[in-house]
Design a protein around this motif. Sequence first.
Motif, PDB file in Angstrom:
ATOM      1  N   TYR A 203       0.843  -1.206   0.000  1.00 29.89           N
ATOM      2  CA  TYR A 203       0.000   0.000   0.000  1.00 29.89           C
ATOM      3  C   TYR A 203       0.872   1.247   0.000  1.00 29.89           C
ATOM      4  O   TYR A 203       0.573   2.224  -0.683  1.00 29.89           O
ATOM      5  CB  TYR A 203      -0.930  -0.020   1.222  1.00 29.89           C
ATOM      6  N   CYS A 204       1.926   1.220   0.759  1.00 32.66           N
ATOM      7  CA  CYS A 204       2.808   2.385   0.811  1.00 32.66           C
ATOM      8  C   CYS A 204       4.019   2.210  -0.085  1.00 32.66           C
ATOM      9  O   CYS A 204       4.369   3.093  -0.859  1.00 32.66           O
ATOM     10  CB  CYS A 204       3.283   2.614   2.241  1.00 32.66           C
ATOM     11  N   HIS A 205       4.676   1.072   0.059  1.00 33.29           N
ATOM     12  CA  HIS A 205       5.868   0.831  -0.756  1.00 33.29           C
ATOM     13  C   HIS A 205       5.406   0.247  -2.081  1.00 33.29           C
ATOM     14  O   HIS A 205       5.602  -0.922  -2.386  1.00 33.29           O
ATOM     15  CB  HIS A 205       6.820  -0.111  -0.020  1.00 33.29           C
ATOM     16  N   ALA A 206       4.792   1.133  -2.879  1.00 25.95           N
ATOM     17  CA  ALA A 206       4.008   0.652  -4.017  1.00 25.95           C
ATOM     18  C   ALA A 206       4.837   0.125  -5.156  1.00 25.95           C
ATOM     19  O   ALA A 206       4.342  -0.578  -6.022  1.00 25.95           O
ATOM     20  CB  ALA A 206       3.129   1.800  -4.521  1.00 25.95           C
TER      21      ALA A 206
ATOM     22  N   GLU B 100      13.593   0.412  -6.762  1.00 24.16           N
ATOM     23  CA  GLU B 100      13.370   1.034  -5.459  1.00 24.16           C
ATOM     24  C   GLU B 100      12.031   0.606  -4.920  1.00 24.16           C
ATOM     25  O   GLU B 100      11.046   0.550  -5.655  1.00 24.16           O
ATOM     26  CB  GLU B 100      13.328   2.554  -5.604  1.00 24.16           C
ATOM     27  N   ALA B 101      11.970   0.409  -3.603  1.00 23.95           N
ATOM     28  CA  ALA B 101      10.692   0.084  -2.998  1.00 23.95           C
ATOM     29  C   ALA B 101       9.851   1.320  -2.813  1.00 23.95           C
ATOM     30  O   ALA B 101       8.658   1.242  -2.652  1.00 23.95           O
ATOM     31  CB  ALA B 101      10.921  -0.584  -1.654  1.00 23.95           C
TER      32      ALA B 101
ATOM     33  N   ASP C 191      17.944  -4.548  -6.927  1.00 22.94           N
ATOM     34  CA  ASP C 191      16.656  -4.343  -7.573  1.00 22.94           C
ATOM     35  C   ASP C 191      15.590  -5.129  -6.820  1.00 22.94           C
ATOM     36  O   ASP C 191      15.671  -6.356  -6.721  1.00 22.94           O
ATOM     37  CB  ASP C 191      16.742  -4.809  -9.024  1.00 22.94           C
ATOM     38  N   HIS C 192      14.594  -4.421  -6.292  1.00 19.19           N
ATOM     39  CA  HIS C 192      13.533  -5.098  -5.540  1.00 19.19           C
ATOM     40  C   HIS C 192      12.673  -5.979  -6.420  1.00 19.19           C
ATOM     41  O   HIS C 192      12.310  -7.092  -6.030  1.00 19.19           O
ATOM     42  CB  HIS C 192      12.622  -4.078  -4.847  1.00 19.19           C
ATOM     43  N   SER C 193      12.320  -5.463  -7.587  1.00 24.15           N
ATOM     44  CA  SER C 193      11.293  -6.157  -8.368  1.00 24.15           C
ATOM     45  C   SER C 193      11.716  -7.560  -8.758  1.00 24.15           C
ATOM     46  O   SER C 193      10.920  -8.491  -8.759  1.00 24.15           O
ATOM     47  CB  SER C 193      10.944  -5.335  -9.609  1.00 24.15           C
TER      48      SER C 193
END
Lengths: 1008, 210
Positions: free
Chosen positions: B66-69, B76-77, B127-129
């Motif tokens: 919800y926040c770290h969309a 980036e988160a 890389d987060h994704s």
Amino acid sequence: MLGVPPMSTEKTPLNSGRVIWRSLEEKEDPSRLQAEACGSDVVKQHVGPQELFQLNRRKFMTLSGSIATLAGVEGCIRRPVENILPYTDMPEYVNPGVPSHYASVLNVAGEAVGILGTSREGRPTKLEGNPDHPTSRGATNLWVQSSILDLYDPERLQAPTTGGARSDFAAFDKFFSDKLNALRAKAGAGLYILTQPSNSPTYLRMRQLVVDKLPLSRIAVYSPAPQSAAREGARLALGAPAHAVYDFSRAKVVLALDSDFLGTEPGSVLANRQYSTARDMESSAGSPNRLYSVEPTLSITGSNADHRLRLPAQDVARYARALAAELAATGVELGQVAGAVRGSSVEGIPEPWIKAVARDLVKNRGQSLIVVGPRQPPALHALAHSLNRALGNSGVTVTYTEPVDAQEPENFDSLKNLVAVIEAGRVDTLLILGGNPAYDAPADLKFGDALKKIPTSIHFTSHLDETGSLTTWQVPRAHDLESWGDQQSTRGDYSVQQPLIAPLWGGRTDAEVLALVAGEPNWRAYNLVQGTVEKRGFRGELAWRRLLHTGIADTRFGAVLGTAPLRDAEIAAAVQKIGTGGPLTENTFEAVFTLDNKLYDGRYANNTWLLELPDPITRITWDNAALFAPSTAKKLGIANGDLVRITRGDVSVDIVAWLQPGVAAQSIILPLGWGRTAAGKNGNNKGFNVYPLRTLASPHFITGVTVAKLDKKYPISQTQDHDSMEGRPLAVDATLAEYKDTPNFPEYKTPDPAFGPLWKMPDYSQGEQWGMTIDLNVCTGCNTCAVACQAENNVPVVGKIEVARGREMHWLRIDRYYLGEDADEPEVAFQPIACQHCETAPCENVCPVAATAHSPEGLNDIAYNRCIGTRYCMNNCPYKVRRFNFLNFNEDVPETRQMQFNPSVTVRFRGVIEKCSYCVQRIEHAKIKARTEGRVRIRDGEVVSACAQACPTGAITFGNINDPNAVVTKARNRDRNYGLLAEIGTRPRTRFLGKIRNPNPELKTVKA
Amino acid sequence: MQIFPRSLNYLPLVAAVGVALLGGGVTFGIWYYFSPKNTQLGYAPEQPVPYSHKLHVGELGIDCRYCHANIERSQEAMVPPTQACMGCHAVVKKESPKLAALRASWTSGNPVEWVRVHRLADYVYFDHSVHLAAGVGCVSCHGRIDQMDVVRQDQPLNMGWCLECHRDPAPNLRPKDQITNMTWTPTPDEAATLAQSTLKGPEQCSGCHR
């Protein structure tokens, strides 16, 4: 010496004794070069760096001692607090960390080039070509790539200034509107606007509005690089001004008469693409085109020519007349023109050049093309139109379109009239929209002095330059990348220019200024462009968005002029007046003004990427030079680096001399655009200003200048001899006949190693394996890839002194070789060289800290943080492609310059080695994207290295070599492929395809 | 003439032993106390707005995304913009003194200056994704955020630690729909399937260093 073989002169079946050299010094005394280079990869320059920079060992020790004590203890152990600053009100569709792309269009050297700008969190970092745009087709050129740096130039004008003091837009707007109100009361009497030629329909619409609303005002149009000769030539031939639109892809024979269509002329991006389609062995089905070039200087086009005739610029018309007479004599129907071209002197022109070229043109009727450069008089352009029509090329390789600006006045006349009016005291207010006429106007006009006479002069400019220093107001002008606007190409392709960032310092666009003058209430460029777009039939939000999204309208504008008969009588009358003289006598010299290959007319003078890029032909950085033919220079007693004085009448210019193989014997080539005094701290006092020699009567070449050698020398930093390869044949080429005889000709010179690798190799048959193929046959040596790499990978600029020390940082360099015995008539070969990503890399096993390792996908990686700077890898690389940060080249980078840095690539500090990484950041991004989309395989074309993407000819292909359908795999499996220095066993991943030359058997070649 | 007493014969030996002990001690000290386990682990800086993950995630049950969309889309988160907070706090607890800095940010347009907790060096490109696409849960690297009032670095995040997982990710993988679930444990079946995964993170330099 050390068992290194001397320059190869052995006669092998494919060598025929051809000598390959990189500089005149090397050619004359190859052993001297080897001796100097012994053990190091830096060759001393003509003037040592010590002379450039007065710091010897003792001074250094003194300085370093005091610095050490001052430095003190730096910081403490724990890293400082790092903040995260998110948005407060985040714009929709923004993904921090994910780049967005916007389509726009730039006007480069007079032609519209569609671009895609990569934007990171609202700031553009890189420009690519727009694959959907017909004039770019995904490619770019030097100036497109480097314009991103100009956007962020910290020395751009940041606020309106007047009287030497900084002001603001509020004050300027008040002043401007008061002034305009006063002028409007007089219907514009006394208002003059000096503009540049434009292809922007919105701008032209505003210009017309000014003319309508203020009928007594006057608009002058001036550019130091005018296309007026071409316009006038077309008007002569067709009866109205027209653009000649070329299609080189359908031309089997091209004759370039003093034309650098692959280099500095408008439309060069598309010309490169089309030319390479006709040149490439596959797309031309085994019969490549043939290029003849007749020119005074060695241009990029000339270096790619199969045959080159060096003639002074004034003799090109003579040659054209003789050729036309020969064509008429062999039956080509020239009408009245046939009579007009007879009787010109052929002295100094070899007969085969007339007869053989004529035969070749006739043999290829309907598939040939004669192009003339902008330096030549309009009558020659008209003659070329006539010849093209007679040879059946009209409608095939050349078509004519209505110009975007049908009312553009004759360039130099327009400025001359303006100065006359200023002198007569009739100019009350002069607006100068961009340009720098005080620097580049013909010297006899004395525009700078005239400027001072005007009570109110306002210069809309990007920098406080030579012109701005003389005007009363200087107002920031928006860069193309921060403006709303539009462009229509000469072919009629219409694109909207959308900004990639809001104007950094609130600059105005030219169209906005004109709209303000005309009193438009909605004068913002956004509104103006929407007005134009609606008028052109794109109504509604969807149409607007589609235009912005694709970057190109789906309909073409601008009428194609049909094949009406040419005005023979007018052409004949004009042609009779050109080329009437004889050749230059031995002691008469001609000075030819050329647009610089990098700085163009001087507008890029503060762009460090272009300043430091070695000139594609001379390989000089940070300077220009007067180019002399080597034989002429010898006669005059001039050597490289001597200062000479060139005099026209009572005006003289001191400039450093450079011996340039390929220059016509009596010509002295003077590149424009250098020697500026108010360009910015990077560009000031670099090179020599030759504009003072330029006059209204002879703006392109002057016959009868005198040369005097001065007793001084000037240090030149050039990369010609850097990383010398000791004469081994590296840019392998063959004639078409040799190729047909031996399709795999490069293998004989650099065969793949006969022995296996020394250690067990990983299994490269699985997964993605990255490789690159560079086709030397279509590489034209434009150097776009080098600048694209610099933009993508944050490659630093080192400055003139460090280049002299051999420390230039370009990851990708384009080596330029000359071939042949005759120093005056060389053939030229180009070879782009970056890290070859050898499978058995000599650099990897010598790193003491394993900072450079091989990835399982074939990349030679470098971890900058691990490197301790021993430079053993740099030493061991046989291709000399590793670069070391000897100094902290990124010290004190201005904030706006930091905005250009690519955040995906480390910005390197002092003490680490760097080199081409095959754009690993792009590979990693593609892999990440594939995995987030749930697939493992990367499709061909998803990863394109920066150099491959920028290349206008498609010479560089990149991709997965394990994919048999990939473009790169198909390219590297062609018969003329080879690895650079393959025989030493490095197993490079980059393969080259040998160059094919297509000489006419009836004309002498270097090989004969 | 002897100027040195005989006892000094042992000096070289003592010096060698002393240097070895001292050197070893200093080396050990630096190795231990300067390692990320010591310098980074447990870093829990004070934030300008006393945001409590324990309240919002643990008790209220707001999902990480919800926040770290951006975690599924970008490297980036993404710390949420003030707008995300004001989505609720324009109404909920809108006078609370703890949120004064937040309201100031919203009205002034200046961002809230959060202090970064999980800091990686500039030369590391994380890389987060792609980690989410592989199935690594938030809790594997960030720990039990839902139990933290003040966010604390739960793992050392040094290269060795990253490589441990890259070489053998299976223990840290989970089904994609359980990524933000802080309390997920695999059933024996799931554990068996995940253990068979042949997925590996990049082990070459260019995987993270560009």
